[in-house]
Design a protein around this motif. Structure first.
Motif, PDB file in Angstrom:
ATOM      1  N   CYS A 148       0.804  -1.222   0.000  1.00  0.00           N
ATOM      2  CA  CYS A 148       0.000   0.000   0.000  1.00  0.00           C
ATOM      3  C   CYS A 148       0.836   1.271   0.000  1.00  0.00           C
ATOM      4  O   CYS A 148       0.344   2.333  -0.380  1.00  0.00           O
ATOM      5  CB  CYS A 148      -0.973  -0.011   1.173  1.00  0.00           C
ATOM      6  N   SER A 149       2.091   1.152   0.393  1.00  0.00           N
ATOM      7  CA  SER A 149       2.969   2.327   0.324  1.00  0.00           C
ATOM      8  C   SER A 149       3.152   2.775  -1.129  1.00  0.00           C
ATOM      9  O   SER A 149       3.493   3.927  -1.400  1.00  0.00           O
ATOM     10  CB  SER A 149       4.333   2.015   0.949  1.00  0.00           C
ATOM     11  N   ARG A 150       2.903   1.862  -2.071  1.00  0.00           N
ATOM     12  CA  ARG A 150       2.932   2.205  -3.500  1.00  0.00           C
ATOM     13  C   ARG A 150       1.524   2.324  -4.086  1.00  0.00           C
ATOM     14  O   ARG A 150       1.250   3.221  -4.881  1.00  0.00           O
ATOM     15  CB  ARG A 150       3.723   1.153  -4.290  1.00  0.00           C
ATOM     16  N   TYR A 151       0.659   1.382  -3.708  1.00  0.00           N
ATOM     17  CA  TYR A 151      -0.685   1.361  -4.300  1.00  0.00           C
ATOM     18  C   TYR A 151      -1.481   2.626  -3.998  1.00  0.00           C
ATOM     19  O   TYR A 151      -2.126   3.191  -4.887  1.00  0.00           O
ATOM     20  CB  TYR A 151      -1.467   0.134  -3.794  1.00  0.00           C
ATOM     21  N   LEU A 152      -1.436   3.104  -2.762  1.00  0.00           N
ATOM     22  CA  LEU A 152      -2.231   4.284  -2.399  1.00  0.00           C
ATOM     23  C   LEU A 152      -1.813   5.532  -3.181  1.00  0.00           C
ATOM     24  O   LEU A 152      -2.674   6.209  -3.752  1.00  0.00           O
ATOM     25  CB  LEU A 152      -2.179   4.532  -0.884  1.00  0.00           C
ATOM     26  N   PRO A 153      -0.515   5.877  -3.256  1.00  0.00           N
ATOM     27  CA  PRO A 153      -0.135   7.050  -4.063  1.00  0.00           C
ATOM     28  C   PRO A 153      -0.450   6.862  -5.549  1.00  0.00           C
ATOM     29  O   PRO A 153      -0.861   7.808  -6.225  1.00  0.00           O
ATOM     30  CB  PRO A 153       1.378   7.172  -3.833  1.00  0.00           C
TER      31      PRO A 153
END
Length: 337
Positions: A148-153
Motif C-alpha cells: 500500500c505504500s505504493r498502491y495508495l499514491p
C-alpha cells in the motif's frame, strides 16, 4: 463537469476508500467524486499491513457465498493490475509462500483460497527442513502481495488525473454531508464513533520492518508468526493480534517476542537490520459491513470492518459497495431504506 452528474463523497483514504473511489470512476465516469479523509497514504493503517493475499477464516461476509465472491472478485481485480506494466508502480508482485506448523496440519490449509490460487499443496519432507527445526506440517501456495505504500499514491494520482477531488477533513456526522447525492463510508475504525457501531472493535497489530533483500518467499509459522518480503527489499515480520486494544505505541515486549519467533522460523533473520517498528489497529467486525443506509436524510453505503484483511479484500467489497450505491442512486430514495 455535467451539472446533472451525481455528487459523491468517499469517506476514508485507506485501501478500501481508495479502491472504492477508483472503481466509482470506472463505473460512473460523469460523477463528481470527492475523497474526504483526515489521514492519507503512509499515515493509514493500510501501509502497516504486509498486504499478502491470504484471508483468514475470521474474515466473513453476511453469507458464505458473499464471502467467497468478495475474495474471488478481489483476486481478479489485483490480477488485472498484475498483468499490466503498471504493476510495480502500483505495488503488486507475485509471491510464493510456505506455512508451517509444529502442532496441526489443518492450520496450514485455507479453504477460502485453495480453489482460487494457482497452486496450494501439502509440502514434502525435504521442504519441512527449509526453516528452523521441528516443523511437522506444512503447505505451499502461490499468491500475490499488495504494497500500500505504493498502491495508495498510485491510485490517488490516477484518481486526481481523472478529475477526482481530495479534501482533508474529519467528518463527525453524516448530517454535514447533505449536499452529496451519495456517500461511501470507508472510515475503518473511525466508523466505531461515526456510526456508533459497537460491533466494530480494534485488533491491535505490531510488526517489524527489516532489510532482507535476499528474501524472495513468504513464511508463516505457529502463533501468528510471519515473514513477508517486499518490493524494496524490506520484509515485514509479525505479529500480534490483541483484541479490543487501542494502544498505538510500539511495545518492546511484543517486538522482542516477534523477533524471537521469526528468527526461530527463519534463523537468517538474526543478521537483518531493523528499519522500523509499526503499529496498526485493525478494524474488525463480523460480518464485514457492506450495506446501504439512510442516515439523517443522507444516502450512505457502508464498507468497513475488514479486520486484518482489508488490503487483500478491499476490491471485492468495494465492487459490492459501488453496485449497492448505484442501485441507491437509480432508486432516488430519500426516505427509509
Amino acid at each position: 463537469m455535467d451539472k446533472n452528474a451525481p455528487n459523491i463523497a468517499v469517506l476514508g483514504a485507506g485501501v478500501v476508500g481508495t479502491t472504492v473511489s477508483r472503481i466509482l470512476q470506472e463505473e460512473l465516469r460523469s460523477a463528481d467524486i470527492t475523497v474526504i479523509a483526515d489521514t492519507f497514504k503512509e499515515d493509514t493503517v493500510s501501509t502497516v499491513a504486509a498486504g499478502i493475499f491470504r484471508p483468514g477464516t475470521s474474515f466473513r461476509g453476511p453469507q458464505a457465498e458473499v464471502t467467497k465472491k468478495w475474495i474471488k472478485d478481489s483476486w481478479n481485480y489485483w490480477q488485472e493490475i498484475l498483468k499490466t506494466p503498471e504493476a510495480p508502480a502500483a505495488g503488486l508482485m507475485t509471491l510464493s509462500s510456505y506455512i508451517f506448523s509444529k502442532e496441526n496440519y489443518h492450520t496450514t490449509r485455507n479453504h477460502l483460497i485453495e480453489d482460487l490460487v494457482p497452486v496450494y499443496r501439502a509440502v514434502d519432507d525435504d521442504e519441512l527442513k527449509i526453516c528452523g527445526d521441528g516443523w511437522k506440517y506444512g503447505s505451499y501456495y502461490s499468491t500475490l502481495k499488495i504494497e500500500c505504500s505504493r498502491y495508495l499514491p498510485w491510485a490517488e494520482q490516477m484518481f486526481i488525473e481523472k478529475g477526482g477531488k481530495i479534501i482533508t477533513q474529519k467528518i463527525e456526522a453524516f448530517s454535514s454531508l447533505s449536499k452529496y447525492d451519495l456517500v461511501f463510508n470507508c472510515t475503518g475504525l473511525g466508523a466505531k464513533t461515526l456510526c456508533q457501531d459497537n460491533d466494530l472493535v480494534s485488533i491491535r497489530g505490531q510488526v517489524i520492518k527489516v532489510r532482507a533483500p535476499w528474501l524472495k518467499m513468504a513464511f508463516y509459522g505457529d502463533y501468528d508468526t510471519y515473514v513477508i518480503p517486499g518490493l524494496d527489499g524490506v520484509a515485514t515480520l509479525g505479529g500480534v493480534r490483541q483484541y479490543d486494544s487501542y494502544n498505538r505505541q510500539v511495545c518492546k515486549h511484543d517486538a522482542a517476542a516477534i523477533m524471537e519467533r521469526c528468527c526461530d522460523l527463519l534463523p537468517a533473520l538474526k543478521k537483518a537490520d531493523v528499519v522500523c517498528h509499526r503499529v496498526g489497529l485493525r478494524p474488525h467486525r463480523v460480518p464485514v459491513r457492506v450495506e446501504p443506509e439512510l442516515v439523517d436524510g443522507v444516502r450512505v453505503v457502508h464498507c468497513y470492518g475488514h479486520g486484518g484483511y482489508g488490503v487483500m479484500t478491499a476490491p471485492g467489497t468495494a465492487i459490492d459497495a459501488v453496485h449497492k450505491g448505484l442501485d441507491l442512486l437509480k432508486s432516488n430514495v430519500r426516505s427509509k431504506i
